[in-house]
Write an enzyme that holds these catalytic residues in place. Structure first.
Site, PDB file in Angstrom:
ATOM      1  N   ASN A  18      -3.222 -89.954  56.454  1.00  0.00           N
ATOM      2  CA  ASN A  18      -3.962 -90.177  55.206  1.00  0.00           C
ATOM      3  C   ASN A  18      -5.116 -89.173  55.210  1.00  0.00           C
ATOM      4  O   ASN A  18      -6.146 -89.397  55.839  1.00  0.00           O
ATOM      5  CB  ASN A  18      -4.461 -91.617  55.165  1.00  0.00           C
ATOM      6  CG  ASN A  18      -4.981 -92.073  53.820  1.00  0.00           C
ATOM      7  OD1 ASN A  18      -5.607 -93.114  53.741  1.00  0.00           O
ATOM      8  ND2 ASN A  18      -4.736 -91.333  52.760  1.00  0.00           N
ATOM      9  N   ASN A  48     -10.319 -90.230  44.680  1.00  0.00           N
ATOM     10  CA  ASN A  48      -8.880 -90.034  44.807  1.00  0.00           C
ATOM     11  C   ASN A  48      -8.474 -88.666  44.270  1.00  0.00           C
ATOM     12  O   ASN A  48      -9.262 -87.975  43.622  1.00  0.00           O
ATOM     13  CB  ASN A  48      -8.144 -91.135  44.038  1.00  0.00           C
ATOM     14  CG  ASN A  48      -8.452 -92.515  44.578  1.00  0.00           C
ATOM     15  OD1 ASN A  48      -8.354 -92.766  45.778  1.00  0.00           O
ATOM     16  ND2 ASN A  48      -8.847 -93.419  43.694  1.00  0.00           N
ATOM     17  N   CYS A  91     -11.948 -96.917  51.786  1.00  0.00           N
ATOM     18  CA  CYS A  91     -10.729 -96.356  52.373  1.00  0.00           C
ATOM     19  C   CYS A  91     -10.810 -96.544  53.879  1.00  0.00           C
ATOM     20  O   CYS A  91     -11.698 -95.997  54.535  1.00  0.00           O
ATOM     21  CB  CYS A  91     -10.593 -94.881  52.027  1.00  0.00           C
ATOM     22  SG  CYS A  91      -9.214 -94.058  52.866  1.00  0.00           S
ATOM     23  N   GLY A  92      -9.893 -97.340  54.428  1.00  0.00           N
ATOM     24  CA  GLY A  92      -9.940 -97.649  55.851  1.00  0.00           C
ATOM     25  C   GLY A  92      -9.699 -96.447  56.742  1.00  0.00           C
ATOM     26  O   GLY A  92     -10.388 -96.255  57.754  1.00  0.00           O
ATOM     27  N   ASN A  93      -8.717 -95.618  56.400  1.00  0.00           N
ATOM     28  CA  ASN A  93      -8.484 -94.407  57.183  1.00  0.00           C
ATOM     29  C   ASN A  93      -9.614 -93.412  56.996  1.00  0.00           C
ATOM     30  O   ASN A  93     -10.032 -92.722  57.925  1.00  0.00           O
ATOM     31  CB  ASN A  93      -7.151 -93.766  56.781  1.00  0.00           C
ATOM     32  CG  ASN A  93      -5.966 -94.621  57.175  1.00  0.00           C
ATOM     33  OD1 ASN A  93      -5.858 -95.072  58.307  1.00  0.00           O
ATOM     34  ND2 ASN A  93      -5.074 -94.868  56.230  1.00  0.00           N
ATOM     35  N   HIS A 124      -5.105-105.099  46.272  1.00  0.00           N
ATOM     36  CA  HIS A 124      -3.775-104.848  46.844  1.00  0.00           C
ATOM     37  C   HIS A 124      -2.806-105.947  46.426  1.00  0.00           C
ATOM     38  O   HIS A 124      -3.161-107.128  46.397  1.00  0.00           O
ATOM     39  CB  HIS A 124      -3.839-104.812  48.373  1.00  0.00           C
ATOM     40  CG  HIS A 124      -4.661-103.687  48.908  1.00  0.00           C
ATOM     41  ND1 HIS A 124      -4.136-102.452  49.189  1.00  0.00           N
ATOM     42  CD2 HIS A 124      -5.983-103.608  49.193  1.00  0.00           C
ATOM     43  CE1 HIS A 124      -5.093-101.654  49.636  1.00  0.00           C
ATOM     44  NE2 HIS A 124      -6.235-102.345  49.643  1.00  0.00           N
ATOM     45  N   ASN A 143      -3.221-101.191  44.260  1.00  0.00           N
ATOM     46  CA  ASN A 143      -2.510-100.558  45.368  1.00  0.00           C
ATOM     47  C   ASN A 143      -1.384-101.515  45.765  1.00  0.00           C
ATOM     48  O   ASN A 143      -1.614-102.718  45.895  1.00  0.00           O
ATOM     49  CB  ASN A 143      -3.442-100.349  46.567  1.00  0.00           C
ATOM     50  CG  ASN A 143      -4.663 -99.531  46.209  1.00  0.00           C
ATOM     51  OD1 ASN A 143      -4.606 -98.328  46.052  1.00  0.00           O
ATOM     52  ND2 ASN A 143      -5.797-100.203  46.065  1.00  0.00           N
ATOM     53  N   GLU A 148      -0.620 -95.908  46.409  1.00  0.00           N
ATOM     54  CA  GLU A 148      -2.054 -96.064  46.169  1.00  0.00           C
ATOM     55  C   GLU A 148      -2.402 -95.670  44.740  1.00  0.00           C
ATOM     56  O   GLU A 148      -1.963 -94.622  44.249  1.00  0.00           O
ATOM     57  CB  GLU A 148      -2.852 -95.203  47.155  1.00  0.00           C
ATOM     58  CG  GLU A 148      -2.732 -95.658  48.603  1.00  0.00           C
ATOM     59  CD  GLU A 148      -3.815 -95.070  49.474  1.00  0.00           C
ATOM     60  OE1 GLU A 148      -5.010 -95.267  49.133  1.00  0.00           O
ATOM     61  OE2 GLU A 148      -3.493 -94.416  50.472  1.00  0.00           O
ATOM     62  N   ARG A 149      -3.206 -96.497  44.103  1.00  0.00           N
ATOM     63  CA  ARG A 149      -3.634 -96.176  42.740  1.00  0.00           C
ATOM     64  C   ARG A 149      -4.424 -94.869  42.752  1.00  0.00           C
ATOM     65  O   ARG A 149      -5.316 -94.670  43.581  1.00  0.00           O
ATOM     66  CB  ARG A 149      -4.466 -97.315  42.140  1.00  0.00           C
ATOM     67  CG  ARG A 149      -5.735 -97.610  42.916  1.00  0.00           C
ATOM     68  CD  ARG A 149      -6.593 -98.675  42.251  1.00  0.00           C
ATOM     69  NE  ARG A 149      -7.818 -98.866  43.036  1.00  0.00           N
ATOM     70  CZ  ARG A 149      -8.816 -99.631  42.672  1.00  0.00           C
ATOM     71  NH1 ARG A 149      -8.748-100.317  41.537  1.00  0.00           N
ATOM     72  NH2 ARG A 149      -9.898 -99.760  43.427  1.00  0.00           N
ATOM     73  N   CYS A 199      -2.531 -96.215  54.607  1.00  0.00           N
ATOM     74  CA  CYS A 199      -3.628 -96.830  53.856  1.00  0.00           C
ATOM     75  C   CYS A 199      -4.238 -97.907  54.738  1.00  0.00           C
ATOM     76  O   CYS A 199      -3.589 -98.917  55.021  1.00  0.00           O
ATOM     77  CB  CYS A 199      -3.124 -97.418  52.537  1.00  0.00           C
ATOM     78  SG  CYS A 199      -4.397 -98.280  51.584  1.00  0.00           S
ATOM     79  N   GLY A 200      -5.478 -97.689  55.177  1.00  0.00           N
ATOM     80  CA  GLY A 200      -6.120 -98.624  56.097  1.00  0.00           C
ATOM     81  C   GLY A 200      -6.441 -99.965  55.461  1.00  0.00           C
ATOM     82  O   GLY A 200      -6.168-101.017  56.035  1.00  0.00           O
ATOM     83  N   THR A 201      -7.022 -99.942  54.259  1.00  0.00           N
ATOM     84  CA  THR A 201      -7.305-101.218  53.594  1.00  0.00           C
ATOM     85  C   THR A 201      -5.994-101.938  53.278  1.00  0.00           C
ATOM     86  O   THR A 201      -5.918-103.164  53.320  1.00  0.00           O
ATOM     87  CB  THR A 201      -8.118-101.018  52.299  1.00  0.00           C
ATOM     88  OG1 THR A 201      -7.412-100.132  51.424  1.00  0.00           O
ATOM     89  CG2 THR A 201      -9.493-100.472  52.595  1.00  0.00           C
ATOM     90  N   GLY A 202      -4.953-101.157  52.963  1.00  0.00           N
ATOM     91  CA  GLY A 202      -3.646-101.751  52.698  1.00  0.00           C
ATOM     92  C   GLY A 202      -3.070-102.438  53.915  1.00  0.00           C
ATOM     93  O   GLY A 202      -2.499-103.533  53.816  1.00  0.00           O
TER      94      GLY A 202
END
Length: 285
Positions: free
Chosen positions: A11, A62, A71-73, A163, A194, A212-213, A221-224
């Site tokens: 990512n 984005n 964004c987690g990553n 999500h 997402n 991802e939107r 996707c970390g949050t995903g």
């Protein structure tokens, strides 16, 4: 504009040190640098800024120029940049985001640089109106949703961004380029969504692909991944209060939802690809 290309398990974002640089039109810059043919190539742009409430601030965009909350990553790479490039000199740091302050623990490699980052992602949001998702239910857990003539069952979770998690038996043949935008722009999701398409491998291992939107399909996707671990716990598909390995196209993340604390922890790598400089002055006039 000086920049650093970094990625968290594929990512990838373009990072700019706004302790030293000024980006006056970040939306336009994000669209330009993200282009993989005419720009640098990335899933978006992340600005690392000074903060009055944390060690630094993450401001993310984005690839379509829209601003994201979290964004987690990306935040793992922000932490690596902050340490490796001398913004901080400690291995427990705080980063301000649009979805609150996040706290990160850094693990150093043999070269003295950050190799692994554990992020306290905060509490998941499960209330429909806060995610947001249009529903008569207070929480959306394994609820039917008609998308382009097909009924899917979704679980909705926000980790600072929304999500929808969908469980499937097969991900390899998923036509995500077709179905992803249908979910993203569905009327049930006022702020777009997402979407994670998930296959359960066993009670400790999940496989996922993500749309991802604003970015389309990404390698990770970390949050995903955090939302997937939460949703899988709520649906009884993984063991409660145990780490879950989430396998993404770009690599693996370790996710733990501590139910007693109601906090989600994500652990994964962060990688620097290269440093560079690019002229964006024509975008900022």
């Amino acid at each position: 504009m000086k920049f650093t290309k970094m990625h968290g398990i594929g990512n990838d974002y373009v990072y700019v040190n706004c302790f030293e640089e000024t980006v006056s039109n970040p939306s336009a810059v994000a669209k330009f640098v993200s282009d993989r043919h005419f720009g640098i190539g990335s899933d978006g742009l992340i600005l690392i800024k000074p903060s009055d409430v944390a060690d630094c601030e993450m401001d993310m965009y984005n690839l379509d120029g829209s601003q994201g909350a979290m964004c987690g990553n990306g935040i793992r790479c922000v932490a690596k940049y902050a340490y490796d490039y001398g913004i901080v000199n400690k291995t427990n740091i705080s980063v301000a985001t649009k979805s609150g302050i996040k706290y990160l623990d850094l693990t150093l490699g043999d070269d003295g640089k950050v190799s692994l980052v554990k992020v306290n992602m905060g509490a998941p949001i499960l209330t429909s109106r806060q995610i947001p998702v249009v529903s008569t239910k207070e929480q959306v857990i394994d609820e039917p949703l008609n998308v382009d003539g097909t009924t899917y069952h979704i679980t909705a979770v926000s980790m600072g961004n929304p999500h929808a998690i969908v469980y499937m038996d097969d991900l390899k043949d998923l036509d995500i380029e077709k179905i992803g935008p249908k979910f993203e722009n569905h009327i049930a999701f006022p702020d777009r969504i997402n979407t994670e398409f998930v296959k359960v491998i066993d009670r400790h291992t999940l496989q996922m692909r993500v749309w991802e939107r604003g970015s389309g399909e990404t390698l990770a996707c970390g949050t995903g991944a955090c939302a997937v671990a939460v949703a899988s716990t709520l649906n009884g598909l993984v063991d409660e209060d145990q780490p879950v390995t989430v396998k993404l196209l770009g690599g693996d993340l370790q996710i733990l939802w501590n139910r007693q604390e109601n906090l989600v922890y994500m652990t994964g790598p962060a990688t620097t690809v290269f440093d560079g400089e690019i002229d964006v002055s024509f975008l900022e006039k």
